[in-house]
Write a protein that holds these residues in place. Structure first.
Motif, short mmCIF file in Angstrom:
data_model
loop_
_atom_site.label_atom_id
_atom_site.label_comp_id
_atom_site.label_asym_id
_atom_site.label_seq_id
_atom_site.Cartn_x
_atom_site.Cartn_y
_atom_site.Cartn_z
N ILE A 19 2.15 -6.69 -66.92
CA ILE A 19 1.08 -5.80 -66.47
C ILE A 19 -0.14 -6.59 -66.07
O ILE A 19 -0.73 -6.35 -65.00
N LEU A 20 -0.54 -7.54 -66.89
CA LEU A 20 -1.72 -8.35 -66.57
C LEU A 20 -1.50 -9.17 -65.30
O LEU A 20 -2.41 -9.30 -64.48
N ALA A 21 -0.30 -9.69 -65.11
CA ALA A 21 0.01 -10.45 -63.90
C ALA A 21 -0.07 -9.56 -62.67
O ALA A 21 -0.58 -9.96 -61.62
N ALA A 22 0.44 -8.34 -62.79
CA ALA A 22 0.39 -7.40 -61.66
C ALA A 22 -1.05 -7.00 -61.35
O ALA A 22 -1.42 -6.84 -60.18
N LEU A 23 -1.86 -6.83 -62.37
CA LEU A 23 -3.25 -6.43 -62.16
C LEU A 23 -4.09 -7.54 -61.53
O LEU A 23 -5.11 -7.25 -60.89
N GLU A 24 -3.66 -8.78 -61.67
CA GLU A 24 -4.40 -9.89 -61.06
C GLU A 24 -4.40 -9.78 -59.54
O GLU A 24 -5.33 -10.23 -58.88
N GLY A 25 -3.36 -9.18 -58.97
CA GLY A 25 -3.26 -9.05 -57.53
C GLY A 25 -4.03 -7.88 -56.96
O GLY A 25 -4.04 -7.66 -55.75
N ILE A 26 -4.70 -7.11 -57.80
CA ILE A 26 -5.45 -5.94 -57.37
C ILE A 26 -6.93 -6.27 -57.47
O ILE A 26 -7.38 -6.88 -58.44
N PRO A 27 -7.71 -5.89 -56.44
CA PRO A 27 -9.16 -6.16 -56.51
C PRO A 27 -9.77 -5.58 -57.79
O PRO A 27 -9.38 -4.51 -58.25
N GLU A 28 -10.73 -6.28 -58.33
CA GLU A 28 -11.29 -5.92 -59.63
C GLU A 28 -11.86 -4.51 -59.67
O GLU A 28 -11.73 -3.81 -60.68
N VAL A 29 -12.44 -4.04 -58.59
CA VAL A 29 -13.03 -2.71 -58.58
C VAL A 29 -11.98 -1.60 -58.68
O VAL A 29 -12.30 -0.48 -59.07
N HIS A 30 -10.72 -1.91 -58.36
CA HIS A 30 -9.65 -0.90 -58.39
C HIS A 30 -8.71 -1.05 -59.59
O HIS A 30 -7.83 -0.21 -59.78
N ARG A 31 -8.85 -2.11 -60.36
CA ARG A 31 -7.91 -2.38 -61.46
C ARG A 31 -7.84 -1.25 -62.48
O ARG A 31 -6.75 -0.83 -62.88
N LYS A 32 -8.96 -0.76 -62.92
CA LYS A 32 -8.98 0.26 -63.96
C LYS A 32 -8.27 1.53 -63.49
O LYS A 32 -7.43 2.09 -64.20
N ALA A 33 -8.56 1.97 -62.27
CA ALA A 33 -7.93 3.17 -61.72
C ALA A 33 -6.43 2.94 -61.49
O ALA A 33 -5.62 3.82 -61.76
N ALA A 34 -6.08 1.76 -60.99
CA ALA A 34 -4.67 1.46 -60.74
C ALA A 34 -3.89 1.46 -62.05
O ALA A 34 -2.78 2.01 -62.12
N PHE A 35 -4.46 0.88 -63.08
CA PHE A 35 -3.80 0.86 -64.39
C PHE A 35 -3.63 2.28 -64.93
O PHE A 35 -2.58 2.64 -65.45
N ARG A 36 -4.67 3.09 -64.81
CA ARG A 36 -4.61 4.47 -65.30
C ARG A 36 -3.52 5.26 -64.58
O ARG A 36 -2.73 5.96 -65.21
N HIS A 37 -3.46 5.14 -63.25
CA HIS A 37 -2.45 5.86 -62.49
C HIS A 37 -1.04 5.36 -62.81
O HIS A 37 -0.10 6.16 -62.92
N ALA A 38 -0.89 4.06 -62.96
CA ALA A 38 0.42 3.50 -63.30
C ALA A 38 0.88 3.97 -64.68
O ALA A 38 2.05 4.29 -64.88
N THR A 39 -0.05 4.04 -65.62
CA THR A 39 0.28 4.50 -66.96
C THR A 39 0.77 5.94 -66.94
O THR A 39 1.77 6.28 -67.58
N VAL A 40 0.10 6.79 -66.18
CA VAL A 40 0.51 8.19 -66.07
C VAL A 40 1.90 8.29 -65.43
O VAL A 40 2.76 9.04 -65.89
N ALA A 41 2.13 7.51 -64.37
CA ALA A 41 3.42 7.54 -63.68
C ALA A 41 4.55 7.09 -64.60
O ALA A 41 5.62 7.71 -64.64
N VAL A 42 4.32 6.04 -65.37
CA VAL A 42 5.34 5.54 -66.29
C VAL A 42 5.61 6.57 -67.39
O VAL A 42 6.77 6.84 -67.73
N ARG A 43 4.56 7.16 -67.93
CA ARG A 43 4.74 8.17 -68.98
C ARG A 43 5.55 9.36 -68.47
O ARG A 43 6.47 9.83 -69.14
N GLU A 44 5.24 9.84 -67.26
CA GLU A 44 6.00 10.96 -66.68
C GLU A 44 7.46 10.59 -66.47
O GLU A 44 8.35 11.40 -66.70
N LYS A 45 7.70 9.38 -66.02
CA LYS A 45 9.08 8.92 -65.80
C LYS A 45 9.85 8.84 -67.11
O LYS A 45 11.01 9.25 -67.19
#
Length: 101
Positions: A19-45
């Motif tokens: 997860i941390l490696a994947a987040l490194e490739g995302i601009p810092e301003v979007h990391r928190k939102a990207a992580f939140r959305h990914a967490t929701v998607a994984v939980r639903e799956k």
């Protein structure tokens, strides 16, 4: 940060590193939102897989171990289908021209 009462399940360290490696490739301003959305998607799956496994177990015959095997097979089938799925196609963005070359 408080220490957890129980030890982490097997695979937690590898998952955290991925997860941390994947987040490194995302601009810092979007990391928190990207992580939140990914967490929701994984939980639903995971919830969908669990419900599908429960349904498969209910349909299984009343033999020793049949319900567990049906549930596990359902989850394996679901994850195998994802592994062989084609990756999404790249789409052109509006307002951007293709590089010359």
């Amino acid at each position: 940060m408080p220490t957890p009462a129980k030890p982490a399940p097997r695979g937690t360290r590898a998952l955290t590193s991925a997860i941390l490696a994947a987040l490194e490739g995302i601009p810092e301003v979007h990391r928190k939102a990207a992580f939140r959305h990914a967490t929701v998607a994984v939980r639903e799956k995971l919830i969908a897989q669990s419900e599908k496994a429960k349904a498969a177990a209910r349909r299984a015959p009343a033999l020793p171990g049949a319900k567990r095997r049906a549930a596990v097979a359902s989850i394996r089938e679901d994850t195998a289908r994802e592994d062989t799925a084609k990756p999404p196609r790249a789409t052109a963005r509006r307002g951007r021209s293709a590089p010359a070359g």
